[in-house]
Design an enzyme around this catalytic site. Structure first.
Site, PDB file in Angstrom:
ATOM      1  N   GLU A  11       3.351  14.993 -10.207  1.00 28.63           N
ATOM      2  CA  GLU A  11       2.713  15.968 -11.091  1.00 28.63           C
ATOM      3  C   GLU A  11       1.187  15.875 -11.014  1.00 28.63           C
ATOM      4  OE1 GLU A  11       4.036  18.465 -12.535  1.00 28.63           O
ATOM      5  OE2 GLU A  11       6.108  17.922 -12.127  1.00 28.63           O
ATOM      6  N   TYR A  94       0.152  18.256 -20.446  1.00 27.80           N
ATOM      7  CA  TYR A  94       1.090  18.809 -19.465  1.00 27.80           C
ATOM      8  C   TYR A  94       1.855  17.688 -18.745  1.00 27.80           C
ATOM      9  CZ  TYR A  94       3.070  20.381 -15.184  1.00 27.80           C
ATOM     10  OH  TYR A  94       3.969  20.567 -14.168  1.00 27.80           O
ATOM     11  N   ASP A 112       2.458  24.924 -18.143  1.00 29.68           N
ATOM     12  CA  ASP A 112       1.566  25.035 -16.980  1.00 29.68           C
ATOM     13  C   ASP A 112       1.241  26.521 -16.785  1.00 29.68           C
ATOM     14  OD1 ASP A 112       3.799  26.157 -15.842  1.00 29.68           O
ATOM     15  OD2 ASP A 112       3.793  24.893 -14.053  1.00 29.68           O
TER      16      ASP A 112
END
Ligand code: SF4
Length: 330
Positions: A11, A94, A112
């Site tokens: 990520e 996030y 996102d």
């Protein structure tokens, strides 16, 4: 399901970088650092080398700091609460949501760019989550979405849906299972949502990259704006002053940057360097010169690097391109 470690690393790599670029970097990373313990013992220079080409190097540094925080403060285990994850360097809302839902399958929201676009259209939200009150509205929808038996799958599906169906320019509304509930579709104004982001101005830097050598040493420096290369070294860059005449221009630029140093004779390399970094576009002629001594002091951001160790300093693509241009004869 990916492990918390793999989810975290992938990520972070995916921030500002496309999936297709990340795949090879991620595979290499897992070979070098298969688990958190291996990562926390890594040397920063080695890790930056592995990251070379991905850009935004502060991400790699933050990963290393966070790995050591996890070793020291969380007994080597990636924490499973948002509150604890947010204490780790480089992990924001996030990434925390991604780790918690995708790796721990907890009912935690994720937001996102793809998810924001889907929610903006589904609920006809004509604003982006820029301010606290606006963010809250998006997070409430994201939270509702994750309240199901497979939150990881649901969040992943939502992001994929945004990437493949509810796309920015040509969303596949006619195939969309959410069509009857989508307020933007029902209003016939899908492409008005979400509103466009204000364009960030690109700053053009035209000038000279100096490759100044003295016997076995080369002059390098840290950029004046540290956010440009996340503290990595590059070659001195002199912004252009008098664009019509390169020789005069270089002399003026040198005198402006180093008023207390004598003007040195420089030769321009054939190859130029164009390179973009975070809203800056570099358009550089490469100038090569010889200094009388590597004892000349240029300032606190400058160092003389031994030529045989230069590869350790050519981590970012910008100095790599400059070095290559300076040593290409045609
Ligand atoms: Fe997106 Fe169109 Fe589906 Fe609405 S109907 S959610 S705009 S794809």
């Amino acid at each position: 399901m990916r492990s918390p470690y793999e989810t975290w690393i992938s990520e972070i790599m995916l921030q500002q970088t496309q999936v297709i670029t990340v795949i090879d970097y991620f595979k290499r990373w897992i070979v070098h650092y298969p688990h958190l313990q291996a990562l926390s013992q890594a040397k920063e220079s080695e890790l930056l080398d592995l990251w070379s080409g991905l850009g935004y190097y502060s991400r790699a540094r933050n990963i290393l700091t966070a790995a050591r925080q996890i070793e020291n403060n969380f007994a080597g285990k990636i924490p499973s609460t948002r509150h604890e994850l947010l204490q780790l360097k480089g992990i924001g809302e996030y990434t925390a949501g991604a780790i918690l839902s995708l790796a721990f399958n907890l009912r935690e929201p994720i937001l996102d760019g793809n998810v924001i676009r889907v929610f903006s259209r589904l609920y006809a939200l004509n604003f982006l989550p820029n301010e606290t009150a606006q963010k809250k509205i998006y997070w409430v929808h994201a939270h509702e979405w994750a309240q199901c038996s497979s939150p990881g799958l649901a969040n992943e599906a939502l992001m994929e849906f945004g990437a493949l169906i509810c796309t920015p320019k040509n969303p596949s509304c006619l195939l969309c299972p959410l069509q009857k509930k989508c307020l933007a579709f029902l209003q016939g104004s899908v492409l008005k949502f979400p509103p466009a982001k204000p364009m960030k101005k690109i700053m053009e830097i035209k000038g000279y990259a100096l490759v100044l050598e003295s016997k076995d040493s080369v002059l390098m420096c840290k950029p004046q704006k540290p956010e440009l290369l996340a503290g990595l070294f590059t070659f001195p860059i002199l912004p252009s002053i008098h664009r019509a005449d390169s020789k005069k221009d270089l002399t003026l630029a040198w005198a402006k940057m180093f008023p207390d140093k004598p003007i040195l004779p420089f030769v321009l390399a054939h190859k130029k360097v164009r390179h973009a970094i975070t809203h800056h576009q570099f358009d550089l002629k490469v100038a090569k010169g010889i200094a009388a001594s590597s004892k000349i002091i240029f300032g606190k951001n400058y160092i003389w690097v031994k030529r045989k160790a230069i590869s350790e300093y050519l981590i970012s693509s910008l100095p790599k391109k400059i070095w290559e241009a300076a040593h290409t004869s045609i």
